[in-house]
Design an enzyme around this catalytic site. Structure first.
Site, PDB file in Angstrom:
ATOM      1  N   THR A  27       0.859  -1.194   0.000  1.00  0.00           N
ATOM      2  CA  THR A  27       0.000   0.000   0.000  1.00  0.00           C
ATOM      3  C   THR A  27       0.890   1.239   0.000  1.00  0.00           C
ATOM      4  OG1 THR A  27      -1.785  -1.143   1.139  1.00  0.00           O
ATOM      5  CG2 THR A  27      -1.724   1.248   1.382  1.00  0.00           C
ATOM      6  N   THR A  30       4.403   4.627  -3.365  1.00  0.00           N
ATOM      7  CA  THR A  30       5.425   3.908  -4.135  1.00  0.00           C
ATOM      8  C   THR A  30       4.827   2.649  -4.758  1.00  0.00           C
ATOM      9  OG1 THR A  30       6.955   4.697  -2.435  1.00  0.00           O
ATOM     10  CG2 THR A  30       7.851   3.186  -4.079  1.00  0.00           C
ATOM     11  N   ASP A  85       8.469   3.168   5.393  1.00  0.00           N
ATOM     12  CA  ASP A  85       8.709   4.543   5.867  1.00  0.00           C
ATOM     13  C   ASP A  85      10.169   4.742   6.247  1.00  0.00           C
ATOM     14  OD1 ASP A  85       5.928   5.098   5.625  1.00  0.00           O
ATOM     15  OD2 ASP A  85       5.657   3.874   7.416  1.00  0.00           O
ATOM     16  N   LYS A  95       7.007   0.494   8.889  1.00  0.00           N
ATOM     17  CA  LYS A  95       5.944   0.647   7.907  1.00  0.00           C
ATOM     18  C   LYS A  95       4.685   1.132   8.615  1.00  0.00           C
ATOM     19  CE  LYS A  95       5.078  -2.544   5.011  1.00  0.00           C
ATOM     20  NZ  LYS A  95       4.685  -1.414   4.126  1.00  0.00           N
ATOM     21  N   GLY A  96       3.709   1.537   7.790  1.00  0.00           N
ATOM     22  CA  GLY A  96       2.404   1.823   8.355  1.00  0.00           C
ATOM     23  C   GLY A  96       1.970   3.263   8.356  1.00  0.00           C
ATOM     24  N   GLY A  98       0.736   4.622   6.023  1.00  0.00           N
ATOM     25  CA  GLY A  98      -0.542   4.524   5.320  1.00  0.00           C
ATOM     26  C   GLY A  98      -1.592   3.719   6.074  1.00  0.00           C
ATOM     27  N   GLU A 104      -0.471  -5.798   5.833  1.00  0.00           N
ATOM     28  CA  GLU A 104       0.833  -5.912   5.165  1.00  0.00           C
ATOM     29  C   GLU A 104       1.694  -6.974   5.840  1.00  0.00           C
ATOM     30  OE1 GLU A 104       1.252  -1.361   3.417  1.00  0.00           O
ATOM     31  OE2 GLU A 104       1.988  -1.799   5.418  1.00  0.00           O
ATOM     32  N   LYS A 122      13.947   7.074   2.322  1.00  0.00           N
ATOM     33  CA  LYS A 122      13.519   6.063   3.299  1.00  0.00           C
ATOM     34  C   LYS A 122      14.685   5.279   3.899  1.00  0.00           C
ATOM     35  CE  LYS A 122       9.249   7.038   2.185  1.00  0.00           C
ATOM     36  NZ  LYS A 122       8.391   6.080   1.532  1.00  0.00           N
TER      37      LYS A 122
HETATM   38  C1  5RP Z   1       1.376   1.627   4.375  1.00  0.00           C
HETATM   39  C2  5RP Z   1       2.852   1.518   4.291  1.00  0.00           C
HETATM   40  C3  5RP Z   1       3.516   2.160   3.124  1.00  0.00           C
HETATM   41  O1  5RP Z   1       4.072   1.172   2.327  1.00  0.00           O
HETATM   42  C4  5RP Z   1       4.558   3.117   3.639  1.00  0.00           C
HETATM   43  O2  5RP Z   1       3.919   4.078   4.470  1.00  0.00           O
HETATM   44  C5  5RP Z   1       5.249   3.841   2.478  1.00  0.00           C
HETATM   45  O3  5RP Z   1       4.330   4.622   1.774  1.00  0.00           O
HETATM   46  P1  5RP Z   1       4.784   5.582   0.595  1.00  0.00           P
HETATM   47  O4  5RP Z   1       5.287   4.705  -0.504  1.00  0.00           O
HETATM   48  O5  5RP Z   1       3.534   6.338   0.237  1.00  0.00           O
HETATM   49  O6  5RP Z   1       5.849   6.493   1.141  1.00  0.00           O
HETATM   50  O7  5RP Z   1       3.517   0.920   5.102  1.00  0.00           O
HETATM   51  O8  5RP Z   1       0.906   1.011   5.534  1.00  0.00           O
END
Ligand code: 5RP
Length: 223
Positions: A27, A30, A85, A95-96, A98, A104, A122
């Site tokens: 999610t 990216t 993240d 992560k998380g 999102g 996940e 990251k």
């Molecule tokens: C969602 C996640 C995402 O993969 C993580 O936050 C990275 O998101 P982005 O690619 O928008 O920076 O862990 O739960």
């Protein structure tokens, strides 16, 4: 520029996908590039199916013509592609951001291989500066907040609920000297349903920095 790097990392990971695979879709912004790249390969004849870690990713995959299975009917996934993240050289990740970290982690655990895709922002020397998202049963909000505070975190409630109908507490630690111990404590805390510490799940990472993609493999190889 950052989006170009996200896309390059995503396309490098999607190149691992082979005909007949069941692909796990993470999610985030990216992963969106990975879904688009996978959609192009599927349109060109690649025979794949996918499972998604969020309602959002399932919708994005369906929109580009990828057949999405219900993960509730699936026990094994061949390859999962997800964002992060923070990720360090040992492939420990947070992560998380999102809010999808519970699904996940389940999909990662079911996967033969799990790869993270990220732009260079990251990549960190050691995880711990990012806020740590914790998915919590709403019933346990105050109890878990108190536990996290006692562990030294500054805790904020996130608005809204996850795809699972739970809440997210964002825990910010001044430092994270023992992520394994923290993960074990969180895993053993009633009311905590999931958290964003991915310490063993990631098998490889594609990290793009100014147009150059580096692959890190658990165990040391890179390319
Ligand atoms: C969602 C996640 C995402 O993969 C993580 O936050 C990275 O998101 P982005 O690619 O928008 O920076 O862990 O739960």
């Amino acid at each position: 520029m950052q989006d170009d790097d996200k896309r390059l990392a995503a396309e490098a990971a999607v190149a691992e996908v082979r005909d007949g695979m069941l692909v796990g879709l993470g999610t985030g912004s990216t992963v969106r590039f990975a879904i688009e790249a996978l959609g192009r390969r599927a349109a060109a004849g690649l025979g794949i199916m996918a499972v998604a870690t969020s309602i959002d990713s399932a919708a994005k995959a369906a929109a580009v013509g990828i057949a999405v299975r219900n993960f509730a009917d699936v026990a094994r996934v061949d390859l999962t592609i997800d964002g992060a993240d923070e990720i360090d050289h040992r492939l420990a990740a947070i992560k998380g951001a999102g809010g999808a970290m519970l699904r996940e982690k389940i999909v990662a655990a079911a996967s033969t291989r799990m790869v993270v895709i990220a732009d260079a922002s990251k990549r960190v020397a050691a995880i711990g500066a990012a806020k740590l998202p914790v998915e919590v049963l709403p019933f346990a909000r105050s109890f878990v907040t108190a536990r996290l505070t006692a562990l030294g975190a500054a805790v904020t409630d996130r608005d809204g609920t996850t795809d699972n109908g739970n809440i997210v507490l964002d825990a910010r630690f001044a430092s994270l000297p023992d992520a394994r111990a923290l993960a074990a404590t969180l895993d053993a805390t009633p009311g905590v349903l999931g958290h964003g510490l991915f310490l063993t799940e990631v098998d490889a990472a594609y990290i793009a920095d100014d147009g150059v993609v580096t692959r890190l493999e658990r165990g040391g190889a890179s390319g």
